[in-house]
Design a protein around this motif. Sequence first.
Motif, short mmCIF file in Angstrom:
data_model
loop_
_atom_site.label_atom_id
_atom_site.label_comp_id
_atom_site.label_asym_id
_atom_site.label_seq_id
_atom_site.Cartn_x
_atom_site.Cartn_y
_atom_site.Cartn_z
N THR A 191 0.83 -1.21 0.00
CA THR A 191 0.00 0.00 0.00
C THR A 191 0.86 1.26 0.00
O THR A 191 0.52 2.26 -0.65
CB THR A 191 -0.94 0.01 1.23
N SER A 194 2.30 1.78 -3.54
CA SER A 194 1.30 2.12 -4.56
C SER A 194 0.50 3.37 -4.23
O SER A 194 -0.37 3.77 -5.00
CB SER A 194 0.35 0.94 -4.75
N LEU A 196 -1.70 3.68 -1.85
CA LEU A 196 -3.02 3.36 -1.32
C LEU A 196 -3.05 3.59 0.19
O LEU A 196 -2.01 3.55 0.85
CB LEU A 196 -3.36 1.89 -1.62
#
Length: 276
Positions: A191, A194, A196
């Motif tokens: 996460t 990326s 996120l």
Amino acid sequence: MNKERSVIGRACAVPAISIALLSLLAASQSQAQTGEGGGWYIGANIPLMFIDDTESVTGGENLRPIMLGYEASTLNEYDTGYKFGGNFGYAFESGLRIEIEAYYASAEVSRLIYSNVAVPSLGFTLTEDTEIPVSGSADQAAAVINAWYDFDTAGQWTPYVGGGFGEVRIDFGGVDYDPNGLAQVVTDTITSASGLPSFTLPPGFVPELSPKDTTTAWHVGAGVSWELSDSTLVQLGYRYQASGDIEFFGANENGTADAMTEQKTHFFELGIRFRL
């Protein structure tokens, strides 16, 4: 259930076969009990135990929210442990001793480290080692048959060498760690890379591994005994023990997990024997 019955049957067979062998050998040597040292004996030992760092192959599949397979190498490190055992055997005039032994041993797990963590379907590899907090003890319970040879020195000190084999029950039920620990590190890494938002995996996302397995083990050793009296001997010795494969498995609605390892153990023993 069938596997468990097979394990119990094999474990029970070790002392049964051992007793039968002892009886057969004693009968065949019944005429050789007149010399010093021949005959039945019982004993006990309390050694220190040092388990080598154990490397495991760990893997599994997470089925939800999407199917992802993963694999990793695991390293367990242990503190100094202890072993308590009792034995019953027969000593022949030739110097050979045959005995059965049962023992319990325990050592604290001090570190749990994952390396080479990969999720092949995502092309993901975690390059850094990941250490998960761990506490508690790994235990062993065993039934083995031993053969020792005592070297006649015509004195109170008697060197000996030998070895044995049997069944060992490995129990990690006392070890406390977070089964989600590695998956959480992987999730946080993905996460973060990326962009996120991070999130915490729910309890039980990764299934707990079964804590126990039974395997064969063999050992070799040497030491020296000292004749304290006509009926009592004390001894100091060393044994090296190696187990067969130890396998653990877990499953729940989220996926599966498995691990395979083996143990290599060093015992430094202080023991006592009583001639019957």
